[in-house]
Each structure stands twice: as structure tokens, then as C-alpha cells.
Design a protein around this motif. Structure first.
Motif, PDB file in Angstrom:
ATOM      1  N   ILE A 510       0.841  -1.202   0.000  1.00  0.00           N
ATOM      2  CA  ILE A 510       0.000   0.000   0.000  1.00  0.00           C
ATOM      3  C   ILE A 510       0.869   1.242   0.000  1.00  0.00           C
ATOM      4  O   ILE A 510       0.585   2.229  -0.696  1.00  0.00           O
ATOM      5  N   PHE A 511       1.946   1.175   0.762  1.00  0.00           N
ATOM      6  CA  PHE A 511       2.839   2.331   0.850  1.00  0.00           C
ATOM      7  C   PHE A 511       3.358   2.724  -0.538  1.00  0.00           C
ATOM      8  O   PHE A 511       3.318   3.898  -0.925  1.00  0.00           O
ATOM      9  N   LYS A 512       3.771   1.716  -1.301  1.00  0.00           N
ATOM     10  CA  LYS A 512       4.324   1.991  -2.630  1.00  0.00           C
ATOM     11  C   LYS A 512       3.250   2.495  -3.588  1.00  0.00           C
ATOM     12  O   LYS A 512       3.495   3.395  -4.411  1.00  0.00           O
ATOM     13  N   SER A 513       2.040   1.948  -3.457  1.00  0.00           N
ATOM     14  CA  SER A 513       0.977   2.315  -4.392  1.00  0.00           C
ATOM     15  C   SER A 513       0.492   3.752  -4.217  1.00  0.00           C
ATOM     16  O   SER A 513       0.022   4.371  -5.170  1.00  0.00           O
ATOM     17  N   VAL A 514       0.585   4.253  -3.011  1.00  0.00           N
ATOM     18  CA  VAL A 514       0.074   5.614  -2.772  1.00  0.00           C
ATOM     19  C   VAL A 514       1.182   6.651  -2.784  1.00  0.00           C
ATOM     20  O   VAL A 514       0.911   7.842  -2.618  1.00  0.00           O
ATOM     21  N   LEU A 515       2.418   6.223  -2.964  1.00  0.00           N
ATOM     22  CA  LEU A 515       3.537   7.170  -2.898  1.00  0.00           C
ATOM     23  C   LEU A 515       3.798   7.760  -4.297  1.00  0.00           C
ATOM     24  O   LEU A 515       4.072   7.038  -5.248  1.00  0.00           O
ATOM     25  N   ASP A 516       3.674   9.065  -4.403  1.00  0.00           N
ATOM     26  CA  ASP A 516       3.936   9.768  -5.666  1.00  0.00           C
ATOM     27  C   ASP A 516       5.277  10.476  -5.605  1.00  0.00           C
ATOM     28  O   ASP A 516       5.678  10.973  -4.545  1.00  0.00           O
ATOM     29  N   GLU A 517       5.923  10.519  -6.735  1.00  0.00           N
ATOM     30  CA  GLU A 517       7.200  11.220  -6.837  1.00  0.00           C
ATOM     31  C   GLU A 517       7.003  12.433  -7.740  1.00  0.00           C
ATOM     32  O   GLU A 517       6.420  12.329  -8.821  1.00  0.00           O
ATOM     33  N   VAL A 518       7.487  13.577  -7.326  1.00  0.00           N
ATOM     34  CA  VAL A 518       7.288  14.827  -8.054  1.00  0.00           C
ATOM     35  C   VAL A 518       8.648  15.435  -8.371  1.00  0.00           C
ATOM     36  O   VAL A 518       9.554  15.416  -7.524  1.00  0.00           O
ATOM     37  N   THR A 519       8.762  16.000  -9.582  1.00  0.00           N
ATOM     38  CA  THR A 519       9.998  16.673  -9.979  1.00  0.00           C
ATOM     39  C   THR A 519       9.692  18.140 -10.307  1.00  0.00           C
ATOM     40  O   THR A 519       8.784  18.422 -11.094  1.00  0.00           O
ATOM     41  N   ILE A 520      10.428  19.018  -9.700  1.00  0.00           N
ATOM     42  CA  ILE A 520      10.254  20.453  -9.922  1.00  0.00           C
ATOM     43  C   ILE A 520      11.488  20.960 -10.656  1.00  0.00           C
ATOM     44  O   ILE A 520      12.609  20.853 -10.144  1.00  0.00           O
ATOM     45  N   PRO A 521      11.299  21.537 -11.882  1.00  0.00           N
ATOM     46  CA  PRO A 521      12.455  22.140 -12.565  1.00  0.00           C
ATOM     47  C   PRO A 521      12.910  23.390 -11.801  1.00  0.00           C
ATOM     48  O   PRO A 521      12.086  24.163 -11.308  1.00  0.00           O
ATOM     49  N   LEU A 522      14.202  23.556 -11.708  1.00  0.00           N
ATOM     50  CA  LEU A 522      14.734  24.681 -10.957  1.00  0.00           C
ATOM     51  C   LEU A 522      15.293  25.750 -11.878  1.00  0.00           C
ATOM     52  O   LEU A 522      15.922  25.443 -12.898  1.00  0.00           O
ATOM     53  N   LYS A 523      15.024  26.963 -11.501  1.00  0.00           N
ATOM     54  CA  LYS A 523      15.607  28.104 -12.197  1.00  0.00           C
ATOM     55  C   LYS A 523      16.171  29.059 -11.171  1.00  0.00           C
ATOM     56  O   LYS A 523      15.895  28.942  -9.974  1.00  0.00           O
ATOM     57  N   LYS A 524      16.903  29.998 -11.665  1.00  0.00           N
ATOM     58  CA  LYS A 524      17.507  30.965 -10.762  1.00  0.00           C
ATOM     59  C   LYS A 524      16.412  31.706  -9.960  1.00  0.00           C
ATOM     60  O   LYS A 524      15.442  32.189 -10.525  1.00  0.00           O
ATOM     61  N   GLY A 525      16.624  31.774  -8.679  1.00  0.00           N
ATOM     62  CA  GLY A 525      15.682  32.470  -7.803  1.00  0.00           C
ATOM     63  C   GLY A 525      14.604  31.583  -7.227  1.00  0.00           C
ATOM     64  O   GLY A 525      13.861  32.016  -6.352  1.00  0.00           O
TER      65      GLY A 525
END
Length: 596
Positions: A510-525
Motif C-alpha cells: 500500500i505504501f508503494k501504491s500511494v507514494l507519488d514522486e514529483v519533480t520540480i524544474p529549478l531556475k535561478k531564484g
């Protein structure tokens, strides 16, 4: 000096002068000693009466001169009358001063017996000497004044000794009572000293029962106190009870004697203990019980124990024994309370010392220096609500351009949370690898923690991988607070709150099924803040929470500053909001800022 004196031989002169000298010295020493005895427990009139007696004695002695001198025969009747008047006054003052025998009251039995036998032997001698002095009168030819002074002094000494002897006889039957009072006062004094000097409860209870037997002259005594765990009375110390009696003593609040003492909060006294309805059952426990007194030991409104004293025969106690035991019990409960407070203080001090050591150890588990990553500035802080806490943050150098960032919060507070926090740190350090994505890392950590932690323990975590080369911030949120994000273009703070379950709550599927991974692109500031709920759930004196909105607003207002300045501004804002109120949870946050 008359003709009789002049007609004496030289050897007779020497004999009379020697007699006069030793008799005068004897009387002066006797008067000084009497003065000291008379002044014991003196009143304002005591010194005045004694002084007037000495003045009248001297005046009476001086009047012997004109009475005895033949050249003043024309006035002999006057001087004789005056002499008799002064003698009457002297006798009155002798009687008044002779009644000052208060010192007899302060003699113990041994001293009284010594004075009795001393007076029995010396008093007849003194009376005989006084009477014979009247007949012999050897000093009269040499000095009628000195002769009369010695004579009246002897009379005063004799009268005083007779009165003192009679007073001594009157006090002999009660001599033991005075010794007993001394013993009681001595025991109370000893216990008073124990109040300020003995803080070992075991030694103190032994001292209390031993002194109880002395104060009341009891054959045995015992002390029952409430146990700190179950509040039940237990026999904690005894004197002259055998092992069988100590083992068989059944102590409980349903005991009729215990109920009566606690209900009445007064002294129980029975000179026929086995015939008293409240104490008769004690015969089954102690067969030779005759008399019994017991007093409650109370602090405020609470009775914390009962002190007993018993004798093997009936009618062994008097009323004052109960009163004395009550006073003794009041002192004993103060001593016990002091010892308890000191013990608690020592325990508290030791715990505080241990917590300080734990706090120092926990702080050493957190990164001392902030990690460096090309183009990325990082700062963080952890402020524990207690000496130790369950908040945690850490950094893992995965590669020259990758950095693992974790922030977590162990459920619970205090030492247990700190212990689990240390375990989590070790697990995360062992699992952190460059090839593991945040989701894989979290699943592996969850599996390990689920197998090793109790079911009532879980950890909320955000784990992220900062990639300065790819300019990304990839993270998973395992039941933790959202990630706050501020871009350089927007003026509003965004919340990233992907799905996720706390570590240790599920075995893995269950832990794996509900765990989402998010990626945020980074820019200056771009600025991100990872935080624990201790920040947003801080409450001011009015009970108002700091809240996520307030934290977002602060980040919006300071996101253009450096990571260090942002950290300082947030800390300042939170503590200003608390307005002196103590935080009840740990506060931790990490600030990440893209500088390129």
C-alpha cells in the motif's frame, strides 16, 4: 573593741581573728551561692528583694555597735527597739528570698536524689552550727558587727536550706516525670536536626520509630506510610517487632483502626487495646499488645502515614504521651516530606543532566555544516521543544552534482522520539545511493522501519534529490508537510503535496501504491522550504496557530533574500508570533535556493 578583747592573750587573739576570718569567708561564699540559686528564673522583684535583704542584714549588723557599747547607755532602749524593728524586716526578707527555690524543678531524678541525701546529712550540721554559734559567740568581743552579720547570715542559710529541702521532698515523687520530659525534648530536638540533615528516607524512618519508643517509653513502635506507586499503606519500619510480626502485619485502608485515624485525623489512644472495638483485631497479630497510641502523619489535607507506639501491659500510656507523640509525628512528617522533596529534586536534576547529554548527542546527529552544491544555497535549523525531540533533517552527498535532502518527524516526543530519530538517521544513511530514486529510497526505508519499529511508531518524511546538473528537485512525501515553493516570476507561494503514507505504517504494498514522486524544474531564484508541523502548529498565548498561510506569506515576502536570511526571518517571525509562549513541538525547516 571592748575591755574583754583587750584582756585576751595573743594566742586567743589569733584564734578569734582566724575564726572571724573563716566564718566571714564561709558566709560570703554561702550568700553568693544562695544569690545564684535565688536568681534562677528570676523576676523583676527577685533582685530587689535580695538587695534589700543584704541592706537590712548590714543595717541590723551595724546596729549591734550602739547596743553593745556601754557609752551609749542613755539611748540603749532606742537602739534595741530599732534593732528589733530591723530584725523583723530582715526575717521577712529572709522568708521571701528563701521561697525562691525554683531551681529544684530543673533537677533530674539523679540530681534530686543526690541533693536529698546531701541535705539529709548536711542540714542538721548547718542547724547545729547556727545554734552553737549563738552560744559560743567568740567574735563578739572582737567585733559585735561582724558577729551579728555572721549570725544573721547563718540564719538565712539555714532557713533557705530547710525550705529547699522541703521543696526537694515535695518534688521527689515527680522526679521521673522531669527526666521523661527531658528525654522527650531531647528526642524532638534530635528529630528537628534530622529534618534538616537526614534526607535518606530509609534511615529517616528507622530514626523515627526508634525515637518514638524513647519519647513514649513504648515497648515497640512501627510506622506505616503510603507507597508512592499504589498509595497503599505499608509497614516501612519498626522497632522491637520480630520478623514474624513484621511479615504478618496486614496494612490496608479497610482496617477499622486505620479508617478511624484517617477519618478523625486525631490521636488514637487506648490503654486496653484488645478491648477497644477499633484495635481489638490487632490481638490476632500481636498477642502481647496491652496499650496503644497512634497518630496520623498528615501533609495538608492528605494523611500519608500512621505512627504507632505500644506497650505490652494495659494502662501504660498517659494523656500527655498521646500529645507528645502527636507533636513528634508532626515533626516526623516534615522530615519525611523534606526527604521526599530532596529525593525528587535529585532525580529531576539527574534526569535533566541526562537529557542535556541526550540533547548534545542528538544535536551532533544533525549536520554541523551546510552542504555545498554548484549553484544551490542551503540552510536549515532544528529547534527542539524539549531537551530532545523527534525532528530530523540530513543531507547525503550522492554525487558531485546530486544531493539527497531529508526532513522527518518521528511520532511522539521526548527521549523515545529522539531514540527512533537516531535509528532513522542510521537507516537513511545506509540506504542513500545515487542510483535510488526518492520513491525507491522511501520504499526501502519503509520496509526496514516496518520490520524493526513498533506498530504505534511512524515517521513522516520528505526525501528529495537535488540535481544541480539537471536543475531538478525530485521528491517524495511520506505523510509529511507539503513543500513550499516560490519562483522568481510569481509572487505567490505554491504548495506541493503529492500523495504518500508515513514510514512504518504499512509493510510495503500500500505504501508503494500511494507514494507519488514529483519533480520540480529549478531556475535561478527558485526557493523551496521543507518544514515540520512544529512550525505551522506553534501557538501564541491566545491559542492561535501559526499556520501554513502565515508561513507562506513570510516566504513570499523574503524569498528574494539568501537562504541564511530566509532562515533568520522565518525564525524571527515564529518567535514573534509565540510572544513568549513555549513551543510544544520541535520546529525544523530546510531552505533551498537556486542561485544560478
Amino acid at each position: 573593741m571592748d575591755q574583754d578583747w583587750l584582756s585576751l592573750k595573743m594566742s586567743d587573739h589569733i584564734l578569734v581573728i582566724s575564726w572571724a576570718f573563716f566564718a566571714t569567708v564561709f558566709i560570703l561564699i554561702a550568700l553568693g551561692t544562695l544569690r545564684n540559686l535565688i536568681y534562677i528564673k528570676r523576676k523583676q522583684s527577685t533582685a530587689r528583694n535580695f538587695t534589700w535583704l543584704m541592706i537590712m542584714m548590714v543595717l541590723y549588723s551595724v546596729l549591734a555597735m550602739p547596743v553593745a557599747h556601754e557609752s551609749v547607755r542613755f539611748g540603749s532602749a532606742f537602739w534595741k527597739t530599732a534593732s528589733l524593728v530591723i530584725l523583723f524586716i530582715v526575717i521577712n526578707f529572709i522568708i521571701i528570698n528563701a521561697l525562691r527555690v525554683a531551681w529544684v524543678n530543673y533537677l533530674n531524678k539523679k540530681q534530686k536524689l543526690g541533693c536529698f541525701w546531701g541535705g539529709f546529712l548536711l542540714l542538721p550540721i548547718q542547724i547545729y552550727f547556727t545554734v552553737r554559734f549563738q552560744g559560743v559567740n567568740p567574735i563578739y568581743p572582737f567585733s559585735p558587727v561582724l558577729e551579728r552579720f555572721i549570725e544573721i547570715g547563718n540564719i538565712f542559710l539555714s532557713v533557705y536550706l530547710v525550705v529547699a529541702f522541703l521543696a526537694l521532698l515535695a518534688h521527689l515523687p515527680t522526679a521521673k516525670l522531669f527526666d521523661r520530659k527531658l528525654q522527650q525534648i531531647s528526642s524532638l530536638h534530635f528529630l528537628s536536626r534530622a529534618v534538616s540533615s537526614e534526607f535518606d528516607v530509609d534511615k529517616l524512618v528507622r530514626t523515627i520509630v526508634q525515637l518514638t519508643t524513647k519519647v513514649t517509653e513504648a515497648d515497640f513502635a512501627w510506622l506505616e506510610l503510603q507507597h508512592e506507586n499504589d498509595q497503599q499503606l505499608r509497614l516501612v519500619s519498626s522497632c522491637r517487632l520480630d520478623q514474624t510480626e513484621r511479615d504478618n502485619k496486614d496494612v490496608c485502608f479497610s482496617d477499622p483502626l486505620v479508617q478511624k485515624i484517617i477519618r478523625d485525623r486525631s490521636t488514637f489512644s487506648s490503654n486496653q487495646a484488645v478491648k477497644n472495638s477499633h484495635s481489638s483485631h490487632l490481638r490476632n497479630w500481636k498477642h502481647d499488645l496491652g496499650s496503644l497510641i497512634a497518630v496520623p502523619l498528615a501533609t495538608g489535607e492528605r494523611v500519608v502515614g500512621i505512627l504507632y507506639a505500644g506497650k505490652t501491659y494495659e494502662f501504660g500510656f498517659e494523656q500527655e504521651d498521646g500529645e507528645m507523640l502527636r507533636a513528634f509525628g508532626d515533626q516526623a512528617v516534615i522530615a519525611l516530606e523534606n526527604a521526599r522533596l530532596v529525593k525528587e529534586s535529585l532525580i529531576k536534576e539527574r534526569l535533566e543532566q541526562e537529557l542535556k547529554v541526550a540533547h548534545d548527542a542528538q544535536m551532533k546527529l544533525l549536520p554541523i555544516d551546510m552542504p555545498t552544491l554548484p549553484g544551490i544555497a542551503i540552510d536549515a535549523v532544528c529547534i527542539t521543544a524539549n531537551e530532545v525531540g523527534g525532528d530530523y533533517y540530513d543531507f547525503f552527498k550522492l554525487s558531485p552534482t546530486k544531493l539527497g535532502v531529508i526532513i522527518g518527524d518521528v511520532s511522539g516526543k521526548g527521549a523515545s522520539a529522539a531514540f527512533y530519530m537516531a535509528e532513522v538517521k542510521g537507516i537513511m544513511e545506509s540506504l542513500a545511493r545515487p542510483d535510488l530514486s526518492p520513491k525507491d529510497m522511501m520504499c526501502a526505508a519503509n520496509e526496514t522501519l516496518y520490520q524493526n519499529f513498533s506498530r504505534n511508531i511512524f515517521i513522516s518524511v520528505v526525501y528529495a534529490v537535488l540535481d544541480s546538473e539537471a536543475n531538478t528537485f525530485t521528491f517524495c512525501r511520506a505523510g509529511h508537510c507539503p513543500v513550499l515553493f516560490m519562483s522568481s516570476e510569481d509572487e505567490f507561494c505554491k504548495r506541493f503535496e503529492p500523495r504518500g503514507l508515513g514510514l512504518g505504517l504499512d509493510s510495503g504494498k500500500i505504501f508503494k501504491s500511494v507514494l507519488d514522486e514529483v519533480t520540480i524544474p529549478l531556475k535561478k531564484g527558485h526557493t523551496m522550504m521543507l518544514y515540520t508541523d512544529g512550525v505551522t502548529e506553534s501557538r501564541n498565548p491566545d491559542g492561535e496557530e501559526f499556520g501554513e498561510n502565515r508561513l507562506s506569506e513570510i516566504l513570499q515576502s523574503v524569498h528574494r533574500k539568501s537562504a541564511l536570511e530566509i532562515k533568520k526571518q522565518v525564525i524571527h517571525a515564529v518567535f514573534t508570533f509565540l510572544d513568549g509562549e513555549r513551543a510544544y513541538d520541535d520546529m525544523t525547516f530546510v531552505v533551498i535556493k537556486d542561485m544560478e
